[in-house]
Scaffold this motif. Structure first.
Motif, short mmCIF file in Angstrom:
data_model
loop_
_atom_site.label_atom_id
_atom_site.label_comp_id
_atom_site.label_asym_id
_atom_site.label_seq_id
_atom_site.Cartn_x
_atom_site.Cartn_y
_atom_site.Cartn_z
N LEU A 161 -3.65 26.63 -65.84
CA LEU A 161 -3.53 26.27 -67.30
C LEU A 161 -2.16 25.83 -67.49
CD1 LEU A 161 -5.04 29.12 -69.12
CD2 LEU A 161 -5.71 26.78 -69.10
N THR A 196 -12.49 27.24 -63.73
CA THR A 196 -12.39 27.98 -65.20
C THR A 196 -13.34 27.65 -66.11
OG1 THR A 196 -9.85 28.01 -64.37
CG2 THR A 196 -10.53 28.61 -66.55
N ALA A 229 -6.59 33.40 -73.49
CA ALA A 229 -5.91 33.75 -72.40
C ALA A 229 -4.39 34.06 -72.78
CB ALA A 229 -6.22 32.49 -71.19
N TRP A 286 -2.46 33.48 -65.80
CA TRP A 286 -3.08 33.67 -66.89
C TRP A 286 -4.25 34.68 -66.60
CZ3 TRP A 286 -0.99 31.94 -71.32
CH2 TRP A 286 0.12 30.92 -71.15
N GLN A 287 -4.47 35.22 -67.88
CA GLN A 287 -5.82 36.29 -67.67
C GLN A 287 -6.41 36.35 -68.87
OE1 GLN A 287 -3.99 40.33 -67.39
NE2 GLN A 287 -5.68 40.87 -66.34
N ILE A 288 -7.77 36.40 -68.85
CA ILE A 288 -8.59 36.22 -70.13
C ILE A 288 -8.38 37.76 -70.86
CG2 ILE A 288 -10.91 36.45 -71.09
CD1 ILE A 288 -10.31 33.75 -69.92
N GLN A 304 -10.36 38.90 -66.59
CA GLN A 304 -10.39 37.84 -65.72
C GLN A 304 -9.18 37.15 -65.26
OE1 GLN A 304 -13.37 35.18 -66.36
NE2 GLN A 304 -12.87 33.71 -64.73
N ARG A 305 -8.58 36.99 -64.09
CA ARG A 305 -7.35 36.31 -63.72
C ARG A 305 -7.66 34.75 -63.60
NH1 ARG A 305 -3.28 39.44 -62.61
NH2 ARG A 305 -3.78 41.70 -62.48
N LEU A 306 -6.79 33.90 -64.08
CA LEU A 306 -7.17 32.83 -64.10
C LEU A 306 -6.40 31.58 -63.22
CD1 LEU A 306 -7.90 32.05 -67.93
CD2 LEU A 306 -9.49 32.38 -66.10
N LEU A 340 -9.52 28.91 -75.21
CA LEU A 340 -10.26 28.62 -74.43
C LEU A 340 -11.83 28.09 -75.07
CD1 LEU A 340 -9.34 29.93 -70.95
CD2 LEU A 340 -8.14 28.26 -72.11
N LEU A 399 -9.01 22.77 -63.12
CA LEU A 399 -9.62 23.58 -64.14
C LEU A 399 -11.25 23.83 -64.10
CD1 LEU A 399 -7.04 23.05 -67.05
CD2 LEU A 399 -7.27 25.17 -65.79
N TRP A 421 -16.78 33.82 -69.03
CA TRP A 421 -15.57 34.63 -68.88
C TRP A 421 -15.69 35.92 -68.91
CZ3 TRP A 421 -14.16 30.36 -72.50
CH2 TRP A 421 -13.63 29.18 -71.84
#
Ligand code: ADP
Length: 913
Positions: free
Chosen positions: A214, A236, A180, A189-191, A208-210, A258, A233, A204
């Motif tokens: 985090l 997530t 991420a 955060w973004q994958i 993908q936006r998280l 992750l 989380l 995931w």
């Protein structure tokens, strides 16, 4: 052992390992495990603290064998009996109570009756070794990953990253692994990239936006994520336990590895937290670097293309080397071979007109850090091309050694050229307005009144005023007193209707009045209330005066036309009058106002009308004027002769629209001419009397002879019928001849007809000879007449041409006879012959009478000029002849030949269809 390792160990649910193990010397029994063995290897006695941890494989056995305590693979080291093991280092794994094998190392020592196996716990040692190995492998992996990521092409980067994640997942048996990154817009955060084992759930997906969940983790160490501790989380990590390893650079945490469905506590992968950090750093570090590089590359590309598009680029001056470095796009736009060049070469690119200013401004930037902003033209060899303009901006960055002079150049030719064109156009317009006879003005609306607030520059040259001269009542005072009412009405109408067009006179500074055309429009605000009036004054003085002059001159011409004694009229090509003045009306005996619509042709015979229209048809825009003497039959008059001058008016296609004509009555002149001709004719006749007597005497003589002869025959009685017939026929011929002469004289003596007709000139020759030939011959004059071998037609009166010929021949005869009086041997002759060409026929009358005194040649055609004695000559013969020939459109001329005079009558040939 580091604090981290301790923590890691605790997290991995391990006990801290004991202090470094040393095999020698072990003096006390307080350490490790001591086994007393018999000779067969049975355990007789157990001492040492580790004995409590042991689990016996076959519990409860009496004197169990050492093999019962160790895991099967350790039994390999225990071949034989203790005596055999002496001197060997034994590494044995013992069953322990908690299930994990107990790694012990020891030696056998002989006792008096037994063997003592002393063992120490080397579990930690092994663990460390394994860990060291693992670390080595981790480092290798990290190095490989970093290398792969660093060396691959930008295009393959995502694939290579995926491969690395996969190998990582496989290496540590992680079901789901993802990297991420902090989103570019830093909103969370973004994958960036993920990998999931084929049998693992898709936890995931890429991109993908998280969110910011985090951020709640501590960014310095790997994090074990249990549901309990990190509720934010849960989603997530799919509501399962997970593991997260941070990567941080100077800006803080910028990446997380992750690991999903991966409780590290339960499956400790024998790698330390530092190893994890290292692996992630090997992954994220190069990746981020490459991504940054990629972004930088894109940005550079964008910048380059932007620079190229805008025709701009940066520059940097290196004052120590007096060089300048240009952006490649700029260098190519300037057609430079190299992007780094001497400062002077760069300045040479600039037009000489701007060069020195740029140099001094650069100096100011260099010396005083004065920001540079300048528009310069490029120096181009061909000045005819539109100039290329650049805007140069520059500043000094940094201080001391790091001081740099940087800036950019922007192509602003478009703007500049437009600006210049606009300026030129503006100047032209200003100039035009200032020079034009128009003044633009603005009047502000103040409580129902309009007060001048602006005048264009043309006010001063036109009226000699300035704005100040026109304030308040001053303007009204300058309006001509007769036009003031009109001026006030103009203002009222402007306010009422919103626009107005008026004319009035204004006095200029010299006191002269100008006629002005005032066109104004009222401007209103949003509420419809008047704000101001804009308008235009056009000086129409000249036009107004010109119109008046035209009016006056029209009036003058009208009077001139009306009062003219000449006939003036306008008529259409079909001869219908559109206008005729009084004299014309009085000739035509109708009131002038009835003239329009009357056809001029109705006063002409068909032939006259034809001749008239034929003449009109010859008018053309190139030759629009024609003058002729026309003949009409007017009411109450026999004949009228008008000298008539026509001028055609044509349209643009050259079609005849109208004819303007001026005429003068020539009837009286004509009549007296006719009378003159007639009297001249009579005079000729009189003169010819002798000749005529001879002409008639001749046949009479012939007849008398015939009669005498017949009578003689009759007396003799010898009168035969044939003889008589012959004589009577001869007499008849002579009677006819005499009758012809008499007839011809009668005809000749008559007045000529009014109108001319076509005839053959041979007719006139014949008539002349019939009257003169005999008489001439009687006087001994040799007549040499040659017959023309052709037939032509001329227009006129045959008797008049005959008169001319008679005159010429009688004059010749007189000259000849006069000459013979002095010289009796003289042989007089008259020659008469005809010749023609395309246009005309010429009748020549020549004699050998000695000719005319050259000094008199010019005068002989004058009326009453004669060299003959009083009572003999009239002096009219040649002058009348001249008039007759001219009337026929021809010319009478004379020349002296070798022997005498030679007269020529030249007449135009007419085509008769
Ligand atoms: P008139 O014959 O009555 O004198 P004309 O006008 O016929 O009037 O002639 C004018 C003069 O021109 C004559 O007087 C004569 O001097 C001169 N003239 C005319 N024809 C000839 C000719 N063929 N030879 C010499 N002189 C001539």
């Amino acid at each position: 052992m580091s604090a981290g390792d301790k923590l890691f160990g605790r997290l991995l649910n391990r006990h801290p390992p004991p202090s470094p193990v040393l095999p020698e010397p072990l003096r006390t029994h307080g350490f490790g495990l001591q086994l007393q063995l018999d000779a067969q290897g049975n355990v007789v006695h157990l001492t040492g603290p580790l004995r409590h941890l042991l689990a016996q494989q076959i519990p409860g056995a009496q004197a169990p064998h050492l093999l019962d305590f160790v895991l099967p693979h350790s039994s390999l080291s225990l071949e034989g009996a203790p005596a055999d093991w002496q001197g060997q280092q034994l590494d044995l794994d013992f069953y322990s109570l908690n299930g994990t094998p107990l790694h012990l190392r020891g030696w056998v020592q002989p006792l008096a009756d037994a063997w003592l196996l002393q063992l120490l716990d080397i579990g930690d040692l092994l663990l460390e070794r394994r860990q060291a190995r693992n670390r080595e492998q981790c480092q290798l992996l990290a190095m490989q990953m970093a290398e792969q990521l660093r060396l691959c092409s930008l295009m393959r980067l995502p694939d290579v990253l995926a491969e690395q994640l996969q190998s990582l997942a496989q290496r540590f048996q992680i079901p789901c692994v993802a990297l991420a990154l902090l989103d570019e817009q830093e909103q969370g955060w973004q994958i960036h990239q993920h990998y999931a084992a084929f049998d693992a759930p898709q936890l995931w997906h890429n991109g993908q936006r998280l969110g910011t969940g985090l951020d709640s983790l501590s960014g310095s160490v790997p994090q074990h994520l249990s549901l309990r501790e990190h509720p934010r989380l849960q989603a997530t990590f799919g509501n399962a336990d997970g593991f997260a390893v941070p990567y941080h650079d100077a800006q803080g945490v910028v990446a997380w590895l992750l690991c999903g469905f991966y409780p590290v506590q339960q499956r400790p992968p024998d790698i330390s937290e530092r190893d994890w950090l290292q692996v992630v750093a090997a992954l994220a570090g190069p990746l981020l670097e490459r991504l940054r590089e990629h972004r930088h590359h894109l940005q550079l590309e964008r910048l380059e293309s932007l620079q190229a598009l805008l025709g701009t680029g940066w520059w940097e001056v290196f004052s120590d080397s007096a060089e300048v470095q240009l952006a490649p796009s700029l260098a190519s736009a300037l057609n430079l071979v190299s992007a780094r060049l001497p400062l002077s070469d760069w300045l040479d690119q600039v037009h000489p007109a701007d060069r020195e200013e740029l140099r001094s401004r650069l100096q100011a930037l260099q010396d005083e850090s004065q920001a540079l902003l300048l528009c310069v033209r490029l120096h181009r060899p061909d000045d005819a091309l539109a100039p290329v303009w650049y805007r140069l901006q520059g500043q000094a960055l940094g201080v001391g050694k790091n001081r740099r002079l940087v800036g950019f150049m922007l192509d602003i030719s478009d703007i500049k050229n437009h600006e210049q064109q606009a300026e030129v156009a503006h100047a032209r317009l200003d100039n035009l307005i200032a020079r034009s006879p128009a003044v633009i003005y603005v009047q502000r609306y103040v409580e129902g009144a309009l007060q001048p607030t602006f005048f264009s520059d043309s006010l001063l040259p036109l009226l000699g005023w300035t704005l100040a001269d026109c304030s308040g009542a001053a303007l009204v005072e300058r309006v001509h007193p007769d036009d003031r009412n009109g001026y006030f009405e103009r203002t009222r109408q402007l306010l009422r209707e919103g626009s107005v067009s008026a004319r009035y006179r204004l006095r200029d500074s010299r006191g002269d009045y100008h006629w002005l055309l005032d066109e104004a429009r009222l401007l209103r605000d949003d509420l419809g209330l008047p704000v101001e009036a804009v308008g235009l004054w056009l000086d129409i003085t000249e036009a107004t005066l010109a119109t008046e002059q035209v009016k006056q001159s029209e009036e003058r011409y009208r009077i001139l036309v009306e009062d003219s004694p000449a006939m003036i009229c306008r008529y259409r090509p079909d001869l219908t009058l559109t206008f005729g003045n009084k004299p014309l009306a009085s000739y035509l005996e109708c009131p002038p106002e009835q003239l329009p619509g009357v056809n001029l042709g109705s006063w002409m015979s068909a032939e006259q009308r034809d001749a008239f229209t034929r003449r009109l048809n010859q008018l053309s825009p190139e030759f629009p004027v024609s003058t002729a003497e026309i003949n009409l039959q007017l009411p109450g008059r026999e004949h009228a002769w008008w000298v008539w001058s026509d001028r055609g008016v044509f349209d643009q296609q050259g079609r005849l629209l109208e004819i303007q004509a001026v005429g003068r009555d020539n009837t009286e002149v004509r009549r007296s001419q006719q009378q003159l001709t007639q009297s001249a004719k009579m005079a000729t006749l009189g003169e010819m009397a002798t000749g005529l007597a001879h002409e008639i005497n001749q046949p009479l003589n012939v007849m008398r002879m015939a009669i005498v002869n017949v009578l003689k025959r009759l007396e003799k009685g010898d009168a035969q019928i044939d003889y008589l017939t012959d004589k009577l026929t001869r007499i008849d011929t002579q009677v006819q001849r005499a009758a012809r002469v008499v007839d011809h004289m009668r005809v000749f003596g008559r007045r000529s007809e009014i109108e001319q007709h076509p005839f053959n000139p041979a007719q006139a020759i014949e008539g002349t000879l019939s009257l003169l030939a005999e008489g001439m011959r009687g006087k001994g004059v040799d007549l040499r007449v040659s017959e023309p071998g052709f037939e032509v037609q001329v227009r006129g009166h045959v008797d008049q041409l005959e008169q001319v010929l008679i005159n010429l021949m009688v004059n010749a005869r007189d000259a000849l006879l006069g000459k013979r009086e002095t010289d009796p041997a003289f042989k007089p002759w008259i020659s008469l012959y005809v010749e023609r060409d395309e246009q005309s026929v010429r009748l020549w009358v020549e004699d050998n009478g000695g000719g005319i005194d050259p000094r008199l040649l010019e005068r002989i055609f004058e009326p009453f000029f004669t060299t003959k004695p009083v009572g003999v000559g009239t002096g009219l013969g040649l002058s009348v002849s001249y008039g007759i020939v001219e009337n026929m459109g021809g010319r009478l001329s004379v020349r002296n030949s070798v022997e005498g005079a030679r007269f020529c009558i030249e007449l135009p040939i007419v085509q008769v269809d």
